[in-house]
Design an enzyme around this catalytic site. Structure first.
Site, short mmCIF file in Angstrom:
data_model
loop_
_atom_site.label_atom_id
_atom_site.label_comp_id
_atom_site.label_asym_id
_atom_site.label_seq_id
_atom_site.Cartn_x
_atom_site.Cartn_y
_atom_site.Cartn_z
CB VAL A 207 -18.77 43.65 -39.25
CG1 VAL A 207 -18.16 42.87 -40.38
CG2 VAL A 207 -20.12 44.22 -39.65
CB THR A 208 -16.99 45.84 -34.85
OG1 THR A 208 -15.95 44.86 -34.91
CG2 THR A 208 -16.95 46.55 -33.52
CG PHE A 209 -19.89 50.40 -35.91
CD1 PHE A 209 -18.60 50.31 -35.42
CD2 PHE A 209 -20.52 51.64 -35.87
CE1 PHE A 209 -17.95 51.42 -34.92
CE2 PHE A 209 -19.89 52.76 -35.36
CZ PHE A 209 -18.60 52.66 -34.89
#
Ligand SMILES: *[C@@H]1O[C@H](CO)[C@@H](O)[C@H](O)[C@H]1NC(C)=O
Ligand SMILES: *[C@@H]1O[C@H](CO)[C@@H](O)[C@H](O)[C@H]1NC(C)=O
Ligand SMILES: *[C@@H]1O[C@H](CO)[C@@H](O)[C@H](O)[C@H]1NC(C)=O
Ligand SMILES: *[C@@H]1O[C@H](CO)[C@@H](O)[C@H](O)[C@H]1NC(C)=O
Ligand SMILES: *[C@@H]1O[C@H](CO)[C@@H](O)[C@H](O)[C@H]1NC(C)=O
Length: 573
Positions: A103-105
């Site tokens: 995922v992004t973070f």
């Protein structure tokens, strides 16, 4: 005769000493004023490995760009002329593996720290910290941008502490005041036009360099420019990785890179400034036939909180429930498709490096790629199948970081990558990137999990043909494609901004659950002109939902389990 000479000498010595004192005091004063103006930052460091573009001296400089959600095989759709030419001019592996969970973070922080998520502490887009007794939510900057969450040092702090100036454009976490601030920070603005990003980057390069006569300590030309591009991820979630919409967004992003490359060329900087282009993860298509109804399997009233969507990290209210829940889920996972179950401290796969942190929940339900785990209050699978309701988001990531559909990109060019154009590297994980970018700007990296250093060691050249075995997208629901084509028609009639699609909310079959995106802050979705914050509402709903489970709405579920088992549709891991 000797006496006057001595006297004169001593007078000269005194005078010289006085001058020296005055000069030192003056320098000290200047330094003091400078330090005060720059928060006690020391002087500019000496120029090493500087290059001239003909009219200005450049200290080693790197532009570091992240294209959120740009899956590796998007490069082979014949819609990325600029990026494909860049691959042929630079150095790259066929793909870069993200870190787990994809995922992004989590991955943006691995990219700038060189650490596995368990070591950098941002273990999900949302997670619970048992010490703070607080939730981290990436879409809520009031919380997520508090420095206390960010325990690892990002590259802009490493660089600034070594007197290398940085400009950070919207990188996730860059507004969290993690130690020394970047010299320039651009606040997150999810809908910023791509062209503005190009102008911003080129504008920073156009600042006077260290030896230019109008050089300024307050607005120095940065040596690291890191920029974040959210667009491809957003449309991947909304329309899926195989949609016409994402194709048009990929083209726009490619055009943006084309403008940047030609801006560099115009400034005679192609061989002077490094460019490193990465992405954080890929994207997989979901389907109503690839859902796991979690509340049919376990009694959610036993669960205090759930962490880390689309994965489910479970924190039971009573620790003694962990083992029975695990055993039950594990057994069900052998009866039905769609998920794996792990205990953080027992059988979490070693390659995930996802154990050594208290922020990681004890028990994990991890969906297979292209699957999603849902509870009824957000999506009732049985009902949806009857009514033909479509599951959203259509594209999801976060799965096993080694799955081919989660693959990211890494492409580099410039003086720090002096390889034959089109050089090919062995694939590597994104924890390697921090060392490489540090090396490219002459900064000593902190201890981290990366092992690669510059210069890289290519294994050959990229062929002119796409690589073999590119991953196939997973099938959408047939109802999905009907809904999608209606949506597309509406969009085509009403909208001229192809890269800024709106969410169809008029469709009778539209899901009650909002679309999820990876926008970095509590950013509004442009919902037919009405400002709403769907994702954040959904997250909050999920929180409240957790409280509902706590009140014990769901009682005994053992009889439902067999039903769920026979319900679970096909699909491959
Ligand atoms: C462009 O830069 C190169 C060094 O990379 C230099 O040799 C050349 O003279 C420059 N061209 C112009 C027009 O200044
Ligand atoms: C060198 O770079 C500077 C800063 O971008 C630019 O203003 C200048 O025109 C460039 N020089 C050449 C010869 O292109
Ligand atoms: C946790 O469960 C155990 C075993 O069922 C029980 O003995 C204990 O009282 C429970 N603790 C709490 C705080 O409910
Ligand atoms: C990753 O790096 C950190 C910092 O050096 C270290 O504490 C940790 O043990 C490393 N992890 C692994 C799996 O080597
Ligand atoms: C992906 O899109 C193409 C072109 O629209 C289509 O032919 C293909 O069937 C799609 N693949 C899947 C798995 O849906």
């Amino acid at each position: 005769m000797p006496e006057p000479v001595e006297r004169r000498k001593s007078r000269i010595r005194k005078l010289t000493a006085a001058h020296v004192v005055i000069v030192i005091a003056f320098i000290g004063l200047l330094l003091g004023a400078y330090k005060a103006s720059r928060n006690y930052r020391p002087q500019v460091r000496p120029l090493v490995n500087a290059l001239s573009n003909g009219s200005s001296i450049f200290a080693p400089t790197t532009i570091f760009i992240s294209l959120d959600g740009f899956r590796a095989d998007f490069l082979y759709r014949n819609i990325t002329p600029s990026l494909s030419a860049f691959v042929q001019a630079g150095t790259s592996p066929e793909y870069m593996t993200p870190s787990f969970p994809s995922v992004t973070f989590v991955n943006h922080n691995s990219l700038v720290t060189g650490l596995y998520p368990e070591s950098h502490g941002i273990v999900g887009n949302s997670f619970w910290d048992p010490e703070f007794k607080e939730d981290f939510f990436y879409t809520d900057p009031a919380r997520s941008m508090q420095p206390k969450w960010w325990t690892a040092e990002p590259i802009w702090v490493t660089a600034e502490n070594q007197d290398v100036r940085t400009a950070i454009h919207m990188w996730p976490g860059s507004e969290a005041h993690i130690g020394t601030e970047p010299t320039f920070v651009d606040k997150y603005e999810g809908h910023e036009l791509l062209k503005n990003k190009v102008d911003r980057i080129l504008g920073l390069l156009d600042l006077p360099g260290p030896l230019d006569k109008d050089a300024s300590l307050d607005r120095p030309r940065p040596q690291l420019i890191a920029a974040y591009v959210p667009d491809v991820d957003r449309d991947g979630h909304l329309y899926g990785p195989n949609s016409t919409e994402i194709r048009s967004t990929i083209s726009s992003v490619d055009a943006m890179l084309g403008q940047l490359f030609s801006g560099l060329e115009q400034r005679n900087l192609t061989d002077i400034v490094n460019i490193v282009i990465v992405s954080d993860h890929g994207m997989a298509t979901t389907s109503t036939s690839r859902l796991v109804q979690l509340d049919d399997i376990i009694d959610m009233s036993l669960i205090e909180r759930t962490d880390g969507w689309p994965l489910y990290g479970l924190r039971p209210k009573n620790e003694s429930d962990i083992e029975p829940l695990y055993n039950h889920l594990k057994q069900e996972a052998t009866n039905m498709e769609g998920f794996d179950v792990y205990l953080k401290d027992r059988d979490m796969p070693e390659r995930y490096h996802f154990s050594h942190n208290d922020r990681i929940a004890p028990l994990w339900v991890i969906p297979w790629t292209g699957w999603a785990i849902v509870v009824k209050e957000e999506f009732n699978v049985e009902e949806a199948k009857k009514t033909g309701q479509v599951y959203h988001p259509i594209g999801v990531h976060g799965y096993d970081h080694e799955h081919p559909l989660m693959r990211a990109i890494f492409v580099a060019r410039g003086p720090a990558f002096p390889h034959t154009p089109g050089s090919k590297l062995e694939p590597f994980q994104n924890i390697e990137v921090y060392n490489l970018v540090c090396d490219s700007i002459g900064v000593v990296p902190n201890p981290n999990n990366g092992t690669l250093r510059l210069p890289l060691k290519p294994i050959g050249l990229h062929g002119s043909m796409p690589p073999k075995n590119l991953p196939e997208d997973m099938p959408e629901d047939s109802s999905n494609s009907i809904a999608m084509s209606t949506e597309t028609t509406i969009g085509a009639l009403s909208s001229t901004q192809a890269s800024r699609p709106t969410i169809a909310t008029t469709d009778a079959a539209a899901p009650t659950r909002p679309v999820i995106h990876d926008d970095v802050s509590q950013e509004d979705e442009d919902n037919n002109g009405k400002d709403t914050n769907l994702w954040w509402d959904w997250v909050k709903g999920k929180l409240d939902g957790a409280k509902d489970w706590a009140t014990g709405v769901y009682d005994k579920v053992s009889d439902k389990i067999s039903g769920a088992a026979s319900n679970s549709g096909g699909g491959d891991k």
